[in-house]
Design an enzyme around this catalytic site. Structure first.
Site: not given
Length: 888
Positions: A481, A483, A753
């Site tokens: 993503r 990030e 996650e």
């Protein structure tokens, strides 16, 4: 009995370092040799530059194999050196000399650099038309890749040619049309305003007598491309355009050295890479290819001059790359699944990876092939990309229409298992071959473990692949993503596990430099490193939260225990001191309540939330204890008593604020008891009560875990230490939500996650934060290696000179076959349950001993091929191979 054999010879933690940052490098090796109680009694190192001996240590009486420092003639820059090693055994018999791989000194002084930074001008030259798919027309404003080149002449074939190269951004280097090296995403991510790492290459075979050409391609990468989730300013964190710095040394037979450097004589142009960005992806128009662009004789009349400039705000310090480079490592053939509702075609690699796809195809000129990447499919078999947030993760290839063509991106990577391939009219999946390519820092694999449980084997694979996918220049949180930060707590809870899977010594040395450069003037470490992209509007970086900012202390200690490497601790010790002072100054009452930094608590826990101040204060006890130990490591005896007193004061405050007489800790959560027990915060009477409360909390959760990032690593170790290993195995084998087995039952090939990344009741978690490739919960791997297999370090003998072996046998696991290539040599542990007996076979490398601790004394012990007396349940064995039978 065979001779003792030195193996895995390393210099500066590398098998063959291509550049040094120390004028006196350090040497390490491991040992092999059959028989029992084998020992090294002496060693001799010889370092040569060609036929010249720079250091002959002579025979040095010593059993040491770690961090032997060079003590010869001062090393100059731009040298290729070889070294050999001889060791003597316990009977003073020498080994055969072993030649290590050559290594390079690199350019060890900033004064060695004559090259200048070059880049294309910000504006296109007059008369130069941008290609139709140029990203100046797209909303992301991602930039085309630059091609740079210059011709040079060699008066004769050089006897040695060396290239030293780096970039602000990403580069590929070419000489006479041939690609130099096999690294990708080079030179890697650093705080480019402070430091850039360069790479060294031997290019002797590529340089010819007469006319030659050196060329490079530049991509944006971490420098000016998009990193992070602040979409108002996701790019240009360090600068607005990529730049190149390159220096080629040509050494001739008569000793002359000529240099070809980046300067005003280079030219640049844009070509087929229309744009390339980590989050957006890459577009490649093969019709714009320039055959021969990096070869002599190419027409450069439409190329523009480069700009020679000094990077803003200052030229970064240049250092040799510390960690092994990012490379392509494993290839996965794409399996065709079905046609999507979008009209694209869905492929499955079978493994969630970080990397990109290679396409082999046939098409007409102008045909567009589009690759979209995702980690998972939704309930209808469509590519699920909502969790990528603003990351587009899409690559485009525009065919030139000249037979069979191949494409793979150069300057982007994605986190994905599934690919949606959209084909032009007239092309079917049968006309295309799709292959996934995994990339990561090419760290040596050090451990392997198999068991009698398919689910546990998949968990071990998921742990390894989450590490592979996230060890890309820095230990990232996730590869997919918008990030991809180097979050510190994610790394520290996983670090012991990571060292079993791969040799992370050099990787941590590199990342510790990033951590150090991000430290704030008041001593605060940061949540992430490099830190700049996290909060681009802050004047300073984001200070680290408890468990996050504490990570450097924890990892420095673990680095010492695993590798016996004092140098990292010595170099950064004062920075660790500054962090502890930062904590103490902000919290004079010894409760970590002052919110001058973030406090995430036990991040992403399931069930009752742990009190954040309690978690923070528990971590203060841990790092104060570790600082007392680290002070002793670096002979700072004046600091040992200081940190011991600090730890005592914080323990006292913790007990008064958070612990009742009944042993209940504020918040009454699994993590509260796990931290208090594992950090040795409680006195004996409360320790026993807290252990009982931990078991109660497990019962209340119906035998399920409820921990987040900070609690998870302590679950199985603490349960084992309080005499409840069966409860640890219960958690390991649990396949209902929340558990490791639950994600595996959903088809996970990496660690999630969140425990609830997807559930049957609620489907996908919030798209705001839901990665399916995050290694933190894989911290259970340390317990699998250390306690299920029984291969652990011993704090009293760092660097695995003593191996602590305390295996926990469980009938449900059935058998274990594990090995770990410790810095001292290969450690093996295999056990199998048959009836009520366990047959356990171990191998201890030479120069080491095993500290055995079993619940029951073995029924028999065979050393080599001879039975020997059983010494009890706890005993020590020297090197060699042993077989024990142990009552279950």
């Amino acid at each position: 009995m065979s001779k003792l054999r030195p193996v895995a010879l390393r210099c500066e933690h590398h098998l063959a370092p291509m550049g040094l940052n120390r004028s006196a490098p350090r040497f390490d090796w491991a040992l092999e040799g059959d028989g029992l109680d084998r020992r090294q009694s002496a060693w001799q190192i010889v370092v040569r530059n060609g036929g010249k001996v720079l250091w002959d240590s002579g025979k040095v009486p010593s059993a040491e194999t770690h961090q032997i420092q060079y003590a010869g003639i001062a090393l100059a820059s731009d040298l290729t050196l070889g070294w050999s090693l001889t060791v003597w055994d316990e009977n003073d018999q020498p080994s055969d000399p072993v030649d290590a791989a050559p290594f390079r000194t690199g350019l060890m002084s900033q004064d060695d650099w004559q090259a200048q930074w070059i880049a294309r001008y910000f504006v296109l030259p007059a008369g130069r038309e941008a290609p139709s798919d140029n990203p100046y027309d797209n909303k992301w404003q991602a930039r085309p890749a630059d091609h740079l080149r210059r011709d040079f002449s060699a008066s004769e074939k050089p006897v040695r040619a060396s290239a030293y190269v780096t970039a602000l951004g990403l580069y590929e280097l070419y000489i006479n049309g041939a690609r130099v090296g096999d690294a990708v995403m080079a030179p890697g991510w650093t705080d480019y305003h402070q430091r850039v790492e360069y790479q060294s290459y031997d290019v002797t075979d590529l340089v010819d007598s007469g006319e030659n050409t050196i060329g490079a391609m530049l991509g944006e990468g971490w420098y000016s491309g998009r990193v992070g989730h602040n979409q108002r300013r996701a790019g240009n964190h360090y600068g607005g355009r990529p730049a190149l710095l390159c220096q080629l040394h040509l050494e001739y037979a008569d000793g002359r050295v000529e240099r070809v450097v980046t300067d005003e004589h280079w030219k640049t142009v844009q070509g087929p890479v229309c744009y390339s960005d980590f989050l957006m992806g890459e577009q490649y128009d093969a019709r714009l290819e320039m055959p021969g662009w990096a070869e002599p004789g190419y027409d450069t009349s439409r190329w523009q001059p480069v700009e020679v400039f000094t990077p803003d705000p200052r030229a970064p310090h240049l250092e040799a790359s510390r960690a092994p480079q990012v490379r392509e490592t494993v290839r996965f053939p794409g399996k065709y699944l079905h046609k999507a509702k979008t009209g694209g075609h869905i492929y499955d690699l079978g493994q969630n990876i970080a990397g990109y796809c290679e396409l082999e195809l046939s098409g007409q000129s102008g045909d567009r092939f589009t690759l979209r990447h995702g980690e998972i499919l939704d309930g209808e078999g469509e590519l699920y990309v909502a969790n990528l947030r603003h990351a587009v993760a899409t690559d485009h290839y525009i065919a030139k229409g000249e037979g069979r063509e191949k494409f793979k991106p150069r300057f982007t990577f994605h986190g994905f298992r599934y690919v949606e391939l959209t084909l032009p009219a007239g092309v079917s999946p049968a006309d295309v071959t799709l292959t996934g390519i995994a990339i990561h820092n090419d760290l040596p694999v050090t451990g392997a473990m198999r068991t009698g449980s398919d689910m546990v084997n998949q968990l071990l694979s998921n742990i390894e692949w989450s590490q592979r996918d996230n060890f890309l220049s820095v230990p990232t949180d996730c590869p997919q993503r918008d990030e991809r930060y180097g979050w510190a707590a994610d790394a520290q809870v996983f670090w012991k596990t990571s060292g079993y899977v791969m040799d992370v010594s050099a990787f941590l040395e590199k990342w510790f430099e990033d951590i150090a450069e991000a430290q704030l003037p008041d001593g605060a470490f940061t949540d992430v490193a490099p830190s700049k992209p996290l909060n681009p509007y802050r004047l300073t970086a984001q200070p680290g939260a408890p468990g996050w900012g504490d990570a450097p202390v924890i990892m420095a200690w673990q680095h010492w225990l695993r590798y016996g490497d004092k140098a990292l601790v010595e170099k950064h010790f004062d920075r660790l001191v500054a962090w502890l002072k930062h904590i103490a100054d902000a919290n004079p009452d010894h409760l970590r309540v002052n919110a001058v930094y973030n406090n995430y608590g036990d991040w992403l826990s399931i069930g009752p939330a742990s009190d954040r101040t309690m978690v923070a204060t528990a971590y203060w006890v841990l790092v104060a204890d570790l600082m007392a130990k680290l002070s002793a490591v670096v002979d700072r005896t004046d600091m040992v008593a200081h940190y011991e007193a600090q730890a005592t004061a914080v323990r006292t405050a913790f007990l008064a604020a958070f612990v009742g007489d009944d042993g209940i800790i504020k918040g009454d959560t699994q993590t509260a008891y796990l931290l208090a027990l594992d950090f040795s915060i409680l006195p004996p009477d409360l320790h026993a009560k807290a252990a009982a409360h931990l078991l109660r909390k497990l019962d209340e959760a119906d035998g399920h875990l409820q921990t987040g990032f900070l609690g998870v690593k302590h679950l199985c170790p603490v349960l084992s230490d309080i005499g409840a290993p069966d409860r640890a195995y219960d958690l390991l084998f649990n396949e209902t939500y929340p558990s490791w087995g639950f994600s595996i039952r959903q088809g996970a090939t990496t660690i999630w996650e969140r425990w609830d990344g997807w559930t049957e009741e609620k489907g996908f978690q919030s798209v705001n934060m839901n990665s399916f490739n995050h290694y933190a919960y894989g911290a259970v791997g340390e317990w699998l290696y250390a306690r299920a297999a029984g291969i652990d370090w011993d704090e009293a003998a760092p660097g695995y000179s003593t191996i602590r072996m305390r295996p926990l046998f469980d009938r449900r696991l059935g058998w274990v076959d594990a090995h770990y290539d410790a810095p001292t040599g290969r450690v093996e542990s295999q056990w199998r349950i048959e009836g009520d007996l366990v047959t356990w076979t171990i191998a201890v490398p030479p120069n080491c001993e095993a500290a055995i601790a079993l619940v029951k004394a073995p029924a028999s012990l065979t050393a080599g091929d001879k039975a020997t007396a059983v010494p009890g349940a706890q005993f020590t064995l020297g090197s060699g191979r042993y077989t024990l039978t142990v009552p279950l």
